[in-house]
Design a protein around this motif. Structure first.
Motif, PDB file in Angstrom:
ATOM      1  N   HIS A 248      48.682  43.670  48.858  1.00  0.00           N
ATOM      2  CA  HIS A 248      48.071  44.625  47.720  1.00  0.00           C
ATOM      3  C   HIS A 248      47.449  43.844  46.820  1.00  0.00           C
ATOM      4  CE1 HIS A 248      47.453  48.133  45.162  1.00  0.00           C
ATOM      5  NE2 HIS A 248      48.120  47.853  44.538  1.00  0.00           N
ATOM      6  N   ILE A 249      46.145  43.679  46.238  1.00  0.00           N
ATOM      7  CA  ILE A 249      45.528  43.008  45.119  1.00  0.00           C
ATOM      8  C   ILE A 249      44.788  43.916  44.497  1.00  0.00           C
ATOM      9  CG2 ILE A 249      43.970  40.920  44.708  1.00  0.00           C
ATOM     10  CD1 ILE A 249      44.590  39.837  47.711  1.00  0.00           C
TER      11      ILE A 249
ATOM     12  N   ALA B 266      41.984  42.219  40.889  1.00  0.00           N
ATOM     13  CA  ALA B 266      40.878  40.762  40.705  1.00  0.00           C
ATOM     14  C   ALA B 266      39.740  40.906  40.584  1.00  0.00           C
ATOM     15  CB  ALA B 266      41.186  40.061  42.314  1.00  0.00           C
ATOM     16  N   SER B 267      38.923  42.131  40.614  1.00  0.00           N
ATOM     17  CA  SER B 267      37.765  42.408  40.795  1.00  0.00           C
ATOM     18  C   SER B 267      37.353  42.678  39.170  1.00  0.00           C
ATOM     19  CB  SER B 267      37.478  43.842  41.414  1.00  0.00           C
ATOM     20  OG  SER B 267      36.048  44.206  41.124  1.00  0.00           O
TER      21      SER B 267
ATOM     22  N   THR C 237      41.772  40.700  33.928  1.00  0.00           N
ATOM     23  CA  THR C 237      41.664  40.362  35.413  1.00  0.00           C
ATOM     24  C   THR C 237      42.575  39.458  35.837  1.00  0.00           C
ATOM     25  OG1 THR C 237      39.393  41.177  35.047  1.00  0.00           O
ATOM     26  CG2 THR C 237      39.941  39.804  36.992  1.00  0.00           C
TER      27      THR C 237
ATOM     28  N   THR D  84      43.373  35.876  42.520  1.00  0.00           N
ATOM     29  CA  THR D  84      44.436  36.250  43.167  1.00  0.00           C
ATOM     30  C   THR D  84      44.205  36.953  44.739  1.00  0.00           C
ATOM     31  OG1 THR D  84      44.300  38.639  42.342  1.00  0.00           O
ATOM     32  CG2 THR D  84      45.872  37.003  41.242  1.00  0.00           C
ATOM     33  N   ASP D  85      42.888  37.349  44.780  1.00  0.00           N
ATOM     34  CA  ASP D  85      42.425  37.366  46.073  1.00  0.00           C
ATOM     35  C   ASP D  85      42.089  36.321  46.885  1.00  0.00           C
ATOM     36  OD1 ASP D  85      40.359  36.903  44.081  1.00  0.00           O
ATOM     37  OD2 ASP D  85      38.999  38.013  45.332  1.00  0.00           O
ATOM     38  N   GLU D  86      42.026  35.181  46.380  1.00  0.00           N
ATOM     39  CA  GLU D  86      41.774  33.920  46.976  1.00  0.00           C
ATOM     40  C   GLU D  86      43.032  33.053  47.165  1.00  0.00           C
ATOM     41  OE1 GLU D  86      38.659  31.954  45.234  1.00  0.00           O
ATOM     42  OE2 GLU D  86      37.337  33.652  44.905  1.00  0.00           O
TER      43      GLU D  86
ATOM     44  N   ARG E 135      44.556  41.835  53.492  1.00  0.00           N
ATOM     45  CA  ARG E 135      44.416  42.079  52.091  1.00  0.00           C
ATOM     46  C   ARG E 135      43.660  43.473  51.966  1.00  0.00           C
ATOM     47  NH1 ARG E 135      41.072  36.643  50.960  1.00  0.00           N
ATOM     48  NH2 ARG E 135      42.348  35.186  52.058  1.00  0.00           N
TER      49      ARG E 135
ATOM     50  N   ILE F 168      42.342  45.101  48.782  1.00  0.00           N
ATOM     51  CA  ILE F 168      41.629  44.416  47.574  1.00  0.00           C
ATOM     52  C   ILE F 168      40.978  45.996  46.702  1.00  0.00           C
ATOM     53  CG2 ILE F 168      40.056  43.067  46.328  1.00  0.00           C
ATOM     54  CD1 ILE F 168      40.609  41.022  48.895  1.00  0.00           C
TER      55      ILE F 168
END
Length: 100
Positions: free
Chosen positions: A7-8, A11-12, A38, A42-44, A57, A59
């Motif tokens: 769960h991210i 990150a956006s 932000t 974290t999504d990467e 993921r 996101i």
């Protein structure tokens, strides 16, 4: 392979134009606020995990300034209080949080 669901939520940095129009901060102040809240990249972080894990993921597609998916639904009274507070501190760095 070990399955993992990530769960991210933060990150956006995306803020749709129709939402941006409702914010009280100018572009410079908003950019500063986005940088501060932000969870960059974290999504990467899990990009190299695919050899050992099966990663799914989840996101959030927009900044948490638009929609914080970890917050409960807001009642009309709480929304009114939040917006009144934001108007009272127009220009303060926290005002953008109240414009959500």
């Amino acid at each position: 392979m070990i399955p993992i669901v990530l769960h991210i939520p933060h990150a956006s940095r995306v803020i749709p134009a129709e939402e941006r129009a409702t914010f009280v901060l100018d572009d410079t102040a908003l950019e500063r606020e986005l940088t501060a809240i932000t969870d960059a990249w974290t999504d990467e972080l899990v990009d190299g995990w695919s050899e050992r894990y099966t990663v799914q993921r989840v996101i959030a597609p927009v900044s948490r300034l638009v929609c914080d998916v970890e917050r409960f639904r807001m009642t009309a009274r709480r929304r009114w209080l939040r917006e009144a507070w934001a108007r009272s501190i127009r220009g303060h760095r926290m005002a953008v949080r109240c414009a959500r």
